[in-house]
Design an enzyme around this catalytic site. Structure first.
Site, PDB file in Angstrom:
ATOM      1  N   GLU A 152       0.584  -4.971  11.122  1.00 31.69           N
ATOM      2  CA  GLU A 152       0.142  -3.529  10.957  1.00 31.69           C
ATOM      3  C   GLU A 152       0.976  -2.648  12.035  1.00 31.69           C
ATOM      4  O   GLU A 152       0.624  -2.769  13.236  1.00 31.69           O
ATOM      5  CB  GLU A 152      -1.240  -3.484  11.292  1.00 31.69           C
ATOM      6  CG  GLU A 152      -2.250  -4.226  10.248  1.00 31.69           C
ATOM      7  CD  GLU A 152      -2.264  -3.182   9.105  1.00 31.69           C
ATOM      8  OE1 GLU A 152      -2.009  -2.232   9.120  1.00 31.69           O
ATOM      9  OE2 GLU A 152      -3.336  -3.852   8.063  1.00 31.69           O
ATOM     10  N   ARG A 188      -3.212   4.865  -2.219  1.00 36.43           N
ATOM     11  CA  ARG A 188      -3.252   3.602  -1.461  1.00 36.43           C
ATOM     12  C   ARG A 188      -2.924   2.384  -2.630  1.00 36.43           C
ATOM     13  O   ARG A 188      -2.301   1.497  -2.223  1.00 36.43           O
ATOM     14  CB  ARG A 188      -4.670   3.107  -0.838  1.00 36.43           C
ATOM     15  CG  ARG A 188      -4.817   1.461  -0.559  1.00 36.43           C
ATOM     16  CD  ARG A 188      -6.050   1.380   0.159  1.00 36.43           C
ATOM     17  NE  ARG A 188      -6.469  -0.135   0.350  1.00 36.43           N
ATOM     18  CZ  ARG A 188      -6.224  -0.701   1.470  1.00 36.43           C
ATOM     19  NH1 ARG A 188      -5.849  -0.167   2.624  1.00 36.43           N
ATOM     20  NH2 ARG A 188      -6.696  -1.917   1.516  1.00 36.43           N
ATOM     21  N   HIS A 195       2.545  -3.691   6.874  1.00 31.13           N
ATOM     22  CA  HIS A 195       1.485  -2.832   6.452  1.00 31.13           C
ATOM     23  C   HIS A 195       1.489  -1.587   7.399  1.00 31.13           C
ATOM     24  O   HIS A 195       2.004  -1.731   8.764  1.00 31.13           O
ATOM     25  CB  HIS A 195       0.178  -3.218   6.459  1.00 31.13           C
ATOM     26  CG  HIS A 195      -0.126  -3.903   4.916  1.00 31.13           C
ATOM     27  ND1 HIS A 195      -0.990  -3.505   3.982  1.00 31.13           N
ATOM     28  CD2 HIS A 195       0.207  -5.313   4.746  1.00 31.13           C
ATOM     29  CE1 HIS A 195      -1.024  -4.492   2.805  1.00 31.13           C
ATOM     30  NE2 HIS A 195      -0.145  -5.451   3.327  1.00 31.13           N
ATOM     31  N   HIS A 203       0.937  -1.352   0.075  1.00 29.83           N
ATOM     32  CA  HIS A 203       0.079  -0.066   0.028  1.00 29.83           C
ATOM     33  C   HIS A 203       0.833   1.296   0.082  1.00 29.83           C
ATOM     34  O   HIS A 203       1.701   1.437   0.911  1.00 29.83           O
ATOM     35  CB  HIS A 203      -1.091  -0.008   1.288  1.00 29.83           C
ATOM     36  CG  HIS A 203      -2.109  -0.875   1.148  1.00 29.83           C
ATOM     37  ND1 HIS A 203      -2.429  -1.711   2.011  1.00 29.83           N
ATOM     38  CD2 HIS A 203      -2.572  -1.305  -0.126  1.00 29.83           C
ATOM     39  CE1 HIS A 203      -3.313  -2.442   1.728  1.00 29.83           C
ATOM     40  NE2 HIS A 203      -3.769  -2.266   0.361  1.00 29.83           N
ATOM     41  N   GLU A 234       1.542   3.685   3.066  1.00 24.55           N
ATOM     42  CA  GLU A 234       2.058   3.183   4.328  1.00 24.55           C
ATOM     43  C   GLU A 234       3.503   3.213   4.285  1.00 24.55           C
ATOM     44  O   GLU A 234       4.324   2.338   4.602  1.00 24.55           O
ATOM     45  CB  GLU A 234       1.602   1.595   4.448  1.00 24.55           C
ATOM     46  CG  GLU A 234      -0.017   1.824   4.741  1.00 24.55           C
ATOM     47  CD  GLU A 234      -0.659   0.451   4.390  1.00 24.55           C
ATOM     48  OE1 GLU A 234       0.084  -0.643   4.390  1.00 24.55           O
ATOM     49  OE2 GLU A 234      -1.797   0.402   4.220  1.00 24.55           O
TER      50      GLU A 234
HETATM   51  O1  0X9 Z   1      -7.034  -4.137   4.299  1.00 26.32           O
HETATM   52  C1  0X9 Z   1      -5.799  -4.474   4.448  1.00 26.32           C
HETATM   53  O2  0X9 Z   1      -5.313  -4.738   3.186  1.00 26.32           O
HETATM   54  C2  0X9 Z   1      -4.792  -4.415   5.383  1.00 26.32           C
HETATM   55  N1  0X9 Z   1      -5.041  -3.148   6.301  1.00 26.32           N
HETATM   56  S1  0X9 Z   1      -4.523  -1.679   5.697  1.00 26.32           S
HETATM   57  O3  0X9 Z   1      -5.012  -0.512   6.490  1.00 26.32           O
HETATM   58  N2  0X9 Z   1      -2.976  -1.654   5.726  1.00 26.32           N
HETATM   59  O4  0X9 Z   1      -4.949  -1.604   4.380  1.00 26.32           O
HETATM   60  C3  0X9 Z   1      -5.084  -5.534   6.105  1.00 26.32           C
HETATM   61  C4  0X9 Z   1      -4.658  -6.951   5.463  1.00 26.32           C
HETATM   62  C5  0X9 Z   1      -5.287  -8.168   6.365  1.00 26.32           C
HETATM   63  N3  0X9 Z   1      -5.675  -9.140   5.495  1.00 26.32           N
HETATM   64  C6  0X9 Z   1      -6.452  -9.360   4.574  1.00 26.32           C
HETATM   65  N4  0X9 Z   1      -7.290  -8.597   4.403  1.00 26.32           N
HETATM   66  N5  0X9 Z   1      -6.396 -10.677   3.934  1.00 26.32           N
HETATM   67 ZN    ZN Z   2      -2.028  -1.534   3.980  1.00 23.72          ZN
END
Ligand code: 0X9
Ligand code: ZN
Length: 302
Positions: free
Chosen positions: A264, A121, A189, A65, A68
């Site tokens: 995260e 993003r 992330h 992303h 980040e």
């Molecule tokens: O939503 C996401 O892609 C991640 N959070 S973020 O705030 N960095 O965008 C979390 C990813 C967790 N894993 C999956 N959703 N498979």
């Molecule tokens: Zn992310």
């Protein structure tokens, strides 16, 4: 030179990797695993004390992303410690590290070029009406299911088809090529101070969730001991939200890598994604303690 006092450009990051390969030829080799949509090199660093031994691999990526920004420095600090700090050479006795510090360099550079773009993003590929795909919804494991969008202008757009993005294709192809050796997949992330394991596409837990939790808890404890930063540990859907098509789910469900985690990192700044440069050092140093705990566990188990 990477300083951890500012956020570096993708060119500076790649130049640092080149320098390491030149200065530590016995320990480091680089592989350009693909090109981004705009043509940037996806440079992966392999760190190994014996590359012919076929040791277990820890694969780690960051910068899926764009906004980040704290994630690539954490990957770079791990690289620096593994390669440039002689006291850490023992960490490589049983495992190799393969690290891709910026998966989405086009988005990363776009977010750096103009304050208006700071919170971008997605990737930068051209759609019918909007640019960009959420690379973390583009992996082919329960692709386009819950927690992703088919509308190309939205932040969680899963793309026109699985692996539509060159960047996610490159990660997939590389991991599949060495998948029998990859024992741990880590993706960095921000933000949230969470250590997440599959599944992200459904509420059920994997059958081996207890072991994933134990290792995640140990990592969180190692981080906490440094400066008190408290991470939550759990499956994506139990402590965050569903989001299908993520790299973590694909690594486990698609590539068969038992240990797969999304980290995260802590937030900061105005929106959480923009911690000031003074936060880089505290975050990278505490996270490194957690990464060593991952290393120890994998080194012992395999
Ligand atoms: O939503 C996401 O892609 C991640 N959070 S973020 O705030 N960095 O965008 C979390 C990813 C967790 N894993 C999956 N959703 N498979
Ligand atoms: Zn992310």
């Amino acid at each position: 030179e990477i300083t951890f006092k500012k956020y570096h450009s993708h060119d500076e990051i790649n130049a640092y990797l080149d320098k390491l390969e030149k200065n530590y030829p016995k320990l480091v080799s680089l592989e350009t695993i693909g090109k981004s949509y705009e043509g940037r090199s996806l440079k992966l660093i392999k760190i190994s004390t014996d590359s012919s031994a076929g040791k277990p691999v820890i694969f780690m990526d960051a910068g899926i992303h764009a906004r980040e920004w704290i994630a690539p420095p954490v990957a770079l600090y791990a690289i620096k410690e593994l390669v440039e700090n002689e006291a850490n050479i023992h960490l490589l006795d049983k495992v190799d590290w393969h690290i891709l510090p910026v998966v989405n360099p086009d988005g990363y550079e776009f977010s750096r070029t103009n304050t208006l773009n700071r919170f971008w993003r997605k990737t930068r590929s051209q759609g019918q009406t909007c640019k960009g795909v959420d690379a973390n919804r583009n992996f082919d494991f329960h692709w386009a299911e819950t927690g992703s969008s088919s509308r190309e202008c939205l932040e969680t757009y899963h793309g026109p088809r699985p692996f539509s993005e060159l960047e996610t294709q490159a990660v997939k192809e590389y991991i599949l090529r060495i998948k029998d050796r990859v024992k741990l997949y880590l993706t960095l992330h921000s933000y949230g101070k969470m250590i997440l394991y599959p599944w992200g596409y459904k509420y059920e837990l994997p059958e081996d969730h207890e072991e994933l939790q134990v290792l995640g808890d140990a990592v969180a404890e190692s981080i906490r001991r440094v400066a008190g930063t408290k991470y939550a540990v759990g499956s994506v859907t139990s402590i965050l939200l569903p989001g299908a098509g993520g790299s973590d789910d694909w690594a486990k469900g698609g590539a068969g890598i038992k240990f797969s985690y999304t980290v995260e990192l802590p937030g900061g700044g105005s929106k959480g994604f923009d911690p000031p440069p003074t936060k880089i050092t505290p975050v990278v140093t505490e996270t490194w303690e957690g990464l060593k705990t991952f290393n120890d566990y994998i080194a012992k188990k395999y």
